[in-house]
Motif scaffolding. Structure first.
Motif, PDB file in Angstrom:
ATOM      1  N   LEU A   1      -2.971   8.750 -12.320  1.00 42.31           N
ATOM      2  CA  LEU A   1      -3.458   8.518 -13.658  1.00 42.31           C
ATOM      3  C   LEU A   1      -4.226   7.823 -12.890  1.00 42.31           C
ATOM      4  N   VAL A   2      -4.348   6.810 -12.792  1.00 44.09           N
ATOM      5  CA  VAL A   2      -5.511   5.196 -13.242  1.00 44.09           C
ATOM      6  C   VAL A   2      -6.472   5.272 -12.368  1.00 44.09           C
ATOM      7  N   LEU A   3      -6.178   6.077 -11.040  1.00 42.80           N
ATOM      8  CA  LEU A   3      -7.002   6.186  -9.877  1.00 42.80           C
ATOM      9  C   LEU A   3      -7.984   7.415 -10.428  1.00 42.80           C
ATOM     10  N   TRP A   4      -7.209   8.665 -11.747  1.00 40.71           N
ATOM     11  CA  TRP A   4      -8.069   9.671 -11.605  1.00 40.71           C
ATOM     12  C   TRP A   4      -9.302   9.275 -12.616  1.00 40.71           C
ATOM     13  N   LEU A   5      -8.816   8.082 -13.632  1.00 40.42           N
ATOM     14  CA  LEU A   5      -9.749   7.252 -14.826  1.00 40.42           C
ATOM     15  C   LEU A   5     -10.511   6.606 -13.902  1.00 40.42           C
ATOM     16  N   THR A   6     -10.532   6.086 -12.680  1.00 37.59           N
ATOM     17  CA  THR A   6     -11.246   5.031 -12.192  1.00 37.59           C
ATOM     18  C   THR A   6     -12.788   6.412 -11.426  1.00 37.59           C
ATOM     19  N   ALA A   7     -12.432   7.281 -12.016  1.00 39.26           N
ATOM     20  CA  ALA A   7     -13.551   8.362 -11.193  1.00 39.26           C
ATOM     21  C   ALA A   7     -14.086   8.865 -12.148  1.00 39.26           C
TER      22      ALA A   7
ATOM     23  N   THR B   1     -12.089  -0.064   5.976  1.00 39.07           N
ATOM     24  CA  THR B   1     -11.005  -0.985   6.450  1.00 39.07           C
ATOM     25  C   THR B   1     -10.830  -1.621   4.988  1.00 39.07           C
ATOM     26  N   ARG B   2     -11.963  -1.537   3.856  1.00 35.75           N
ATOM     27  CA  ARG B   2     -11.986  -2.800   2.574  1.00 35.75           C
ATOM     28  C   ARG B   2     -11.891  -1.297   1.648  1.00 35.75           C
ATOM     29  N   PRO B   3     -11.210  -1.959   0.519  1.00 35.63           N
ATOM     30  CA  PRO B   3     -11.079  -1.387  -0.581  1.00 35.63           C
ATOM     31  C   PRO B   3     -12.207  -0.952  -1.291  1.00 35.63           C
ATOM     32  N   GLY B   4     -12.932   0.296  -1.979  1.00 38.85           N
ATOM     33  CA  GLY B   4     -13.969   0.486  -3.249  1.00 38.85           C
ATOM     34  C   GLY B   4     -13.999  -0.525  -4.118  1.00 38.85           C
ATOM     35  N   LYS B   5     -14.124  -0.134  -5.083  1.00 38.31           N
ATOM     36  CA  LYS B   5     -14.436  -1.386  -6.691  1.00 38.31           C
ATOM     37  C   LYS B   5     -12.670  -1.211  -7.132  1.00 38.31           C
ATOM     38  N   LEU B   6     -12.690  -2.490  -7.017  1.00 41.85           N
ATOM     39  CA  LEU B   6     -11.297  -2.738  -7.459  1.00 41.85           C
ATOM     40  C   LEU B   6     -11.053  -2.647  -9.485  1.00 41.85           C
ATOM     41  N   TRP B   7      -9.923  -2.816  -9.761  1.00 42.31           N
ATOM     42  CA  TRP B   7      -9.733  -2.321 -11.023  1.00 42.31           C
ATOM     43  C   TRP B   7      -8.418  -3.039 -11.511  1.00 42.31           C
ATOM     44  N   LEU B   8      -8.696  -3.163 -12.912  1.00 40.45           N
ATOM     45  CA  LEU B   8      -7.590  -4.224 -13.547  1.00 40.45           C
ATOM     46  C   LEU B   8      -6.783  -3.065 -14.634  1.00 40.45           C
TER      47      LEU B   8
ATOM     48  N   ARG C   1       0.923  -1.352   0.190  1.00 38.48           N
ATOM     49  CA  ARG C   1      -0.036   0.361   0.118  1.00 38.48           C
ATOM     50  C   ARG C   1       0.849   1.136  -0.026  1.00 38.48           C
ATOM     51  N   GLN C   2       0.632   2.482  -0.407  1.00 33.04           N
ATOM     52  CA  GLN C   2       1.004   3.462  -0.657  1.00 33.04           C
ATOM     53  C   GLN C   2      -0.010   4.891  -0.721  1.00 33.04           C
ATOM     54  N   GLN C   3       0.381   5.765  -0.598  1.00 33.14           N
ATOM     55  CA  GLN C   3      -0.534   7.000  -0.038  1.00 33.14           C
ATOM     56  C   GLN C   3       0.182   7.330  -2.208  1.00 33.14           C
TER      57      GLN C   3
ATOM     58  N   THR D   1      -4.830   6.249   0.371  1.00 33.74           N
ATOM     59  CA  THR D   1      -4.539   4.756   0.207  1.00 33.74           C
ATOM     60  C   THR D   1      -5.025   3.893  -1.434  1.00 33.74           C
ATOM     61  N   ALA D   2      -3.836   3.779  -1.413  1.00 38.06           N
ATOM     62  CA  ALA D   2      -4.102   2.598  -2.610  1.00 38.06           C
ATOM     63  C   ALA D   2      -3.313   1.445  -2.918  1.00 38.06           C
ATOM     64  N   VAL D   3      -3.375   0.807  -3.831  1.00 43.32           N
ATOM     65  CA  VAL D   3      -2.585  -0.330  -3.899  1.00 43.32           C
ATOM     66  C   VAL D   3      -2.567  -1.179  -5.034  1.00 43.32           C
ATOM     67  N   GLU D   4      -1.341  -1.677  -5.876  1.00 42.59           N
ATOM     68  CA  GLU D   4      -1.407  -1.129  -7.211  1.00 42.59           C
ATOM     69  C   GLU D   4      -0.044  -2.859  -6.949  1.00 42.59           C
ATOM     70  N   ILE D   5      -1.015  -3.931  -7.837  1.00 39.91           N
ATOM     71  CA  ILE D   5      -0.572  -5.765  -7.474  1.00 39.91           C
ATOM     72  C   ILE D   5      -0.430  -6.276  -8.728  1.00 39.91           C
ATOM     73  N   PRO D   6       0.811  -6.161  -9.420  1.00 40.54           N
ATOM     74  CA  PRO D   6       1.318  -7.334 -10.701  1.00 40.54           C
ATOM     75  C   PRO D   6       0.163  -8.502 -10.962  1.00 40.54           C
ATOM     76  N   VAL D   7      -0.351  -8.695 -11.405  1.00 44.41           N
ATOM     77  CA  VAL D   7      -1.216 -10.067 -11.289  1.00 44.41           C
ATOM     78  C   VAL D   7      -1.695 -10.751 -12.336  1.00 44.41           C
ATOM     79  N   THR D   8      -2.102 -12.181 -12.411  1.00 45.19           N
ATOM     80  CA  THR D   8      -2.768 -12.689 -14.203  1.00 45.19           C
ATOM     81  C   THR D   8      -3.651 -12.976 -13.617  1.00 45.19           C
ATOM     82  N   ALA D   9      -4.068 -14.129 -14.644  1.00 46.04           N
ATOM     83  CA  ALA D   9      -5.531 -14.591 -14.302  1.00 46.04           C
ATOM     84  C   ALA D   9      -5.352 -15.922 -13.922  1.00 46.04           C
ATOM     85  N   ALA D  10      -6.397 -16.307 -13.550  1.00 42.98           N
ATOM     86  CA  ALA D  10      -6.293 -18.060 -11.971  1.00 42.98           C
ATOM     87  C   ALA D  10      -5.658 -19.289 -13.247  1.00 42.98           C
TER      88      ALA D  10
END
Length: 389
Positions: A323-329, A306-313, A265-267, A276-285
């Motif tokens: 910029l990503v967070l601004w786009l999610t708004a 205590t829980r994040p709002g909407k989650l995005w890829l 997590r980072q500010q 507070t936000a988090v970015e996690i490199p992920v792949t499909a299951a």
């Protein structure tokens, strides 16, 4: 009289409103071959802006002179052969020139209907409500800035019952139209915008319930399209070990990944106040579905949540995180303008059985929406302006 965002439907038209509609008519309806068609299109848009209550064909026809007005309006919308896509292209080009959109946002909406006779009506399960609703389901593509959002393309989902004879013929559904999934509608909507001349390519933001978010992310990544796609909290994902080799790669839900990796997590300063936000490199299951480029799971916490709002890829080369967070708004701008403008100019009011009629109605309602957005874009504050730097 100003076309106010608080009351976008005019009770009368002053000279500035008339001038604006004349200008829009000249730009948007040039593809209509006959002057009578162009006049009817302009008058229909005027009706959407001025007629009180629901914007049915009957109510709009009441503003036209003559006893045959209702039949004339019905024919113009439901049976006349004019094409709606050139009007949508002209609409998008006008928005590009005058409102400087920052992103393409794709959202879906369910339009409740009584009975099963209006075009496209079916039973739709809404995951966010946990219930089934009778109505139409449409996917809208919007050109969006921090100040305004304008719809420029629409897809109406049709089930198999609408595509079988004789219902298909009665509704005027073209032979090439098939029963699309929500994922298909999203891909088609984005491809349609990308094919419009003079519309600059922008990041794609998809905020749609019930989609296969990883599959859409792979599609956009392969196509080289910067994207932000909302993902269901229960979607199964893996950490991308090529990016985070010290973390395990067992399959976990998006919500579990976002909430448990506290060390990542980072500010972030998004232009209002740090979040507070988090970015996690992920792949499909499933490893077999992991190709097509990297994607990042993004979550955000605000205030004491205590829980994040909407989650995005996010992916397709889209960065940095502010910029990503601004786009999610930006879907909030779409939701605001849909409620304050589109609904009030009758975007959901078409009740006929004609497939071409529905498309022509929502196209002209989008033009009416643009008229209001142009008036109000100068007075609305920009969303998160500092995040665009």
């Amino acid at each position: 009289m100003r076309l106010s965002l608080l009351k976008p439907v005019c009770t009368h038209m002053d000279s500035s409103c008339e001038s604006l509609l004349e200008e829009l008519g000249a730009h948007l309806f040039g593809s209509l071959q006959r002057s009578g068609q162009r006049l009817k299109a302009e008058r229909y848009v005027r009706g959407l802006l001025t007629v009180p209550g629901r914007k049915t064909l009957r109510n709009i026809a009441a503003q036209f002179e003559g006893g045959a007005a209702q039949q004339s309006v019905h024919h113009f919308i439901s049976e006349s052969p004019w094409e709606w896509m050139p009007v949508r292209h002209a609409l998008a080009q006008y928005v590009q020139r005058n409102l400087a959109p920052d992103a393409w946002v794709v959202r879906s909406t369910v339009i409740p209907k009584v009975g099963l006779h209006s075009i496209g009506v079916d039973q739709h399960f809404l995951p966010h409500m946990g219930q089934t609703v009778t109505g139409q389901q449409a996917v809208g593509a919007w050109l969006v800035s921090g100040r305004s959002a304008v719809p420029i393309d629409w897809r109406l989902r049709l089930s198999g019952r609408w595509l079988s004879s004789p219902r298909r013929q009665r509704a005027g559904i073209p032979a090439g139209v098939t029963a699309d999934s929500l994922d298909d509608c999203v891909r088609e909507a984005v491809a349609a915008i990308a094919g419009i001349p003079q519309v600059r390519h922008r990041p794609v933001v998809v905020d749609v319930d019930g989609i296969d978010a990883p599959a859409l992310a792979r599609h956009f990544s392969t196509a080289g399209v910067p994207f932000v796609v909302r993902v269901d909290p229960q979607e199964q994902l893996r950490i991308d070990r090529s990016e985070l080799p010290t973390y395990g790669d067992r399959v976990r839900t998006a919500a579990e990944l976002a909430s448990s990796l506290v060390s990542l997590r980072q500010q972030v300063n998004t232009g209002e106040r740090p979040v507070t936000a988090v970015e996690i490199p992920v792949t499909a299951a499933e490893p077999a579905a992991a190709g097509g480029g990297g994607m990042t799971l993004v979550g955000e916490w605000r205030g004491a949540d205590t829980r994040p709002g909407k989650l995005w890829l996010a992916g397709g080369g889209l960065q940095p995180l502010p910029l990503v967070l601004w786009l999610t708004a930006l879907p909030h701008v779409v939701a605001r303008d849909f409620h304050a403008i589109s609904d009030k100019v009758g975007i959901r009011d078409f009740a006929g059985r004609s497939f071409p009629g529905w498309h022509r109605h929502v196209t002209l309602a989008s033009a009416a929406h643009l008229a209001v957005a142009l008036e109000d874009s100068a007075v609305l504050p920009a969303l998160h302006p500092a995040a665009r730097a």
